[in-house]
Design a protein around this motif. Structure first.
Motif, PDB file in Angstrom:
ATOM      1  N   ARG A  26      51.649  35.282  43.022  1.00 27.67           N
ATOM      2  CA  ARG A  26      50.262  35.356  43.481  1.00 27.67           C
ATOM      3  C   ARG A  26      50.178  36.230  44.729  1.00 27.67           C
ATOM      4  O   ARG A  26      51.073  36.201  45.577  1.00 27.67           O
ATOM      5  N   LEU A  27      49.124  37.001  44.787  1.00 25.32           N
ATOM      6  CA  LEU A  27      48.837  37.848  45.944  1.00 25.32           C
ATOM      7  C   LEU A  27      50.035  38.676  46.393  1.00 25.32           C
ATOM      8  O   LEU A  27      50.325  38.791  47.580  1.00 25.32           O
ATOM      9  N   GLY A  28      50.760  39.234  45.440  1.00 30.24           N
ATOM     10  CA  GLY A  28      51.874  40.117  45.761  1.00 30.24           C
ATOM     11  C   GLY A  28      53.138  39.419  46.197  1.00 30.24           C
ATOM     12  O   GLY A  28      54.062  40.054  46.680  1.00 30.24           O
ATOM     13  N   GLU A  29      53.199  38.098  46.031  1.00 34.21           N
ATOM     14  CA  GLU A  29      54.389  37.341  46.387  1.00 34.21           C
ATOM     15  C   GLU A  29      54.856  36.500  45.203  1.00 34.21           C
ATOM     16  O   GLU A  29      54.064  36.114  44.357  1.00 34.21           O
ATOM     17  N   VAL A  30      56.153  36.244  45.166  1.00 34.15           N
ATOM     18  CA  VAL A  30      56.735  35.358  44.167  1.00 34.15           C
ATOM     19  C   VAL A  30      57.302  34.164  44.915  1.00 34.15           C
ATOM     20  O   VAL A  30      58.100  34.319  45.838  1.00 34.15           O
ATOM     21  N   GLU A  31      56.862  32.961  44.519  1.00 36.74           N
ATOM     22  CA  GLU A  31      57.311  31.742  45.180  1.00 36.74           C
ATOM     23  C   GLU A  31      58.042  30.845  44.194  1.00 36.74           C
ATOM     24  O   GLU A  31      57.604  30.649  43.060  1.00 36.74           O
ATOM     25  N   CYS A  32      59.155  30.282  44.628  1.00 33.46           N
ATOM     26  CA  CYS A  32      59.904  29.316  43.834  1.00 33.46           C
ATOM     27  C   CYS A  32      59.289  27.946  44.065  1.00 33.46           C
ATOM     28  O   CYS A  32      59.183  27.494  45.212  1.00 33.46           O
ATOM     29  N   ARG A  33      58.899  27.271  42.990  1.00 32.72           N
ATOM     30  CA  ARG A  33      58.298  25.948  43.109  1.00 32.72           C
ATOM     31  C   ARG A  33      59.355  24.867  43.332  1.00 32.72           C
ATOM     32  O   ARG A  33      59.021  23.763  43.740  1.00 32.72           O
ATOM     33  N   ASP A  34      60.628  25.189  43.089  1.00 33.66           N
ATOM     34  CA  ASP A  34      61.694  24.203  43.313  1.00 33.66           C
ATOM     35  C   ASP A  34      62.163  24.175  44.762  1.00 33.66           C
ATOM     36  O   ASP A  34      62.243  23.115  45.367  1.00 33.66           O
ATOM     37  N   CYS A  35      62.466  25.339  45.333  1.00 33.54           N
ATOM     38  CA  CYS A  35      63.030  25.355  46.693  1.00 33.54           C
ATOM     39  C   CYS A  35      62.093  25.931  47.748  1.00 33.54           C
ATOM     40  O   CYS A  35      62.370  25.852  48.938  1.00 33.54           O
ATOM     41  N   GLY A  36      60.971  26.548  47.320  1.00 37.23           N
ATOM     42  CA  GLY A  36      60.004  27.078  48.273  1.00 37.23           C
ATOM     43  C   GLY A  36      60.267  28.496  48.752  1.00 37.23           C
ATOM     44  O   GLY A  36      59.495  29.038  49.535  1.00 37.23           O
ATOM     45  N   HIS A  37      61.359  29.116  48.273  1.00 38.45           N
ATOM     46  CA  HIS A  37      61.675  30.487  48.680  1.00 38.45           C
ATOM     47  C   HIS A  37      60.532  31.415  48.266  1.00 38.45           C
ATOM     48  O   HIS A  37      60.035  31.355  47.144  1.00 38.45           O
ATOM     49  N   VAL A  38      60.105  32.292  49.177  1.00 37.15           N
ATOM     50  CA  VAL A  38      59.029  33.254  48.912  1.00 37.15           C
ATOM     51  C   VAL A  38      59.564  34.649  49.173  1.00 37.15           C
ATOM     52  O   VAL A  38      60.252  34.892  50.164  1.00 37.15           O
ATOM     53  N   ARG A  39      59.231  35.560  48.265  1.00 40.31           N
ATOM     54  CA  ARG A  39      59.608  36.963  48.447  1.00 40.31           C
ATOM     55  C   ARG A  39      58.448  37.840  47.987  1.00 40.31           C
ATOM     56  O   ARG A  39      57.557  37.397  47.263  1.00 40.31           O
ATOM     57  N   GLU A  40      58.469  39.074  48.417  1.00 43.03           N
ATOM     58  CA  GLU A  40      57.443  40.026  48.014  1.00 43.03           C
ATOM     59  C   GLU A  40      57.717  40.484  46.585  1.00 43.03           C
ATOM     60  O   GLU A  40      58.860  40.731  46.209  1.00 43.03           O
ATOM     61  N   ALA A  41      56.653  40.614  45.786  1.00 41.45           N
ATOM     62  CA  ALA A  41      56.786  41.123  44.422  1.00 41.45           C
ATOM     63  C   ALA A  41      57.039  42.616  44.477  1.00 41.45           C
ATOM     64  O   ALA A  41      56.396  43.332  45.247  1.00 41.45           O
ATOM     65  N   ASP A  42      57.978  43.085  43.672  1.00 41.70           N
ATOM     66  CA  ASP A  42      58.369  44.495  43.691  1.00 41.70           C
ATOM     67  C   ASP A  42      57.585  45.370  42.730  1.00 41.70           C
ATOM     68  O   ASP A  42      57.385  46.544  42.979  1.00 41.70           O
ATOM     69  N   SER A  43      57.170  44.816  41.584  1.00 41.67           N
ATOM     70  CA  SER A  43      56.576  45.626  40.525  1.00 41.67           C
ATOM     71  C   SER A  43      55.126  45.968  40.822  1.00 41.67           C
ATOM     72  O   SER A  43      54.409  45.172  41.424  1.00 41.67           O
ATOM     73  N   PRO A  44      54.681  47.138  40.347  1.00 39.29           N
ATOM     74  CA  PRO A  44      53.261  47.456  40.450  1.00 39.29           C
ATOM     75  C   PRO A  44      52.462  46.580  39.497  1.00 39.29           C
ATOM     76  O   PRO A  44      53.009  46.043  38.548  1.00 39.29           O
ATOM     77  N   ALA A  45      51.176  46.458  39.755  1.00 39.44           N
ATOM     78  CA  ALA A  45      50.324  45.647  38.883  1.00 39.44           C
ATOM     79  C   ALA A  45      50.322  46.214  37.481  1.00 39.44           C
ATOM     80  O   ALA A  45      50.386  47.418  37.277  1.00 39.44           O
ATOM     81  N   GLY A  46      50.250  45.325  36.496  1.00 44.56           N
ATOM     82  CA  GLY A  46      50.213  45.762  35.107  1.00 44.56           C
ATOM     83  C   GLY A  46      50.394  44.595  34.169  1.00 44.56           C
ATOM     84  O   GLY A  46      50.731  43.495  34.579  1.00 44.56           O
ATOM     85  N   ASP A  47      50.155  44.845  32.893  1.00 44.06           N
ATOM     86  CA  ASP A  47      50.293  43.835  31.860  1.00 44.06           C
ATOM     87  C   ASP A  47      51.758  43.658  31.496  1.00 44.06           C
ATOM     88  O   ASP A  47      52.473  44.629  31.327  1.00 44.06           O
ATOM     89  N   VAL A  48      52.193  42.420  31.353  1.00 41.26           N
ATOM     90  CA  VAL A  48      53.532  42.141  30.837  1.00 41.26           C
ATOM     91  C   VAL A  48      53.319  41.362  29.562  1.00 41.26           C
ATOM     92  O   VAL A  48      53.242  40.152  29.558  1.00 41.26           O
ATOM     93  N   THR A  49      53.172  42.093  28.478  1.00 38.73           N
ATOM     94  CA  THR A  49      52.938  41.450  27.193  1.00 38.73           C
ATOM     95  C   THR A  49      53.985  41.921  26.217  1.00 38.73           C
ATOM     96  O   THR A  49      54.708  42.875  26.462  1.00 38.73           O
ATOM     97  N   GLY A  50      54.056  41.249  25.110  1.00 45.33           N
ATOM     98  CA  GLY A  50      55.037  41.592  24.085  1.00 45.33           C
ATOM     99  C   GLY A  50      54.683  42.895  23.405  1.00 45.33           C
ATOM    100  O   GLY A  50      53.610  43.457  23.597  1.00 45.33           O
TER     101      GLY A  50
END
Length: 108
Positions: free
Chosen positions: A60-84
């Motif tokens: 969310r909002l350009g960050e990736v958060e782990c719901r287990d340990c709380g680690h937060v990092r910045e998302a690296d990929s540009p916005a876009g669809d990740v579909t099959g």
């Protein structure tokens, strides 16, 4: 948002919690439909937390958060669809729906 593997669209559950699962793949939030959960080892395709290795991540909002340990990092990929493969994107589906609706409303 469609299932990233097969492109199926999520519908509201009849009762209770949704059977769809979510995760992060290529730094983008994705959904996995119940059918793909049963057939594929879908967790092997998800991003993992750099600290604890969990796949229980949210993006969310350009960050990736782990719901287990709380680690937060910045998302690296540009916005876009990740579909099959071959799954239509939301913009294509909206354009098709608008075309159908507008054709019905035309007067000859």
């Amino acid at each position: 948002m469609p299932c990233y593997r097969c492109g199926a669209r999520q519908t509201d559950p009849a009762r209770g919690a949704s059977p769809w699962k979510r995760g992060v793949r290529a730094d983008r939030q994705v959904l996995v439909c119940p059918g793909c959960q049963a057939v594929h080892d879908w967790t092997a395709e998800l991003d993992r937390c750099a600290d604890c290795g969990s796949t229980v991540l949210v993006c969310r909002l350009g960050e990736v958060e782990c719901r287990d340990c709380g680690h937060v990092r910045e998302a690296d990929s540009p916005a876009g669809d990740v579909t099959g493969p071959g799954a239509p994107g939301l913009s294509e589906e909206v354009a098709e729906a608008l075309e159908r609706v507008l054709k019905k409303g035309r007067v000859p």
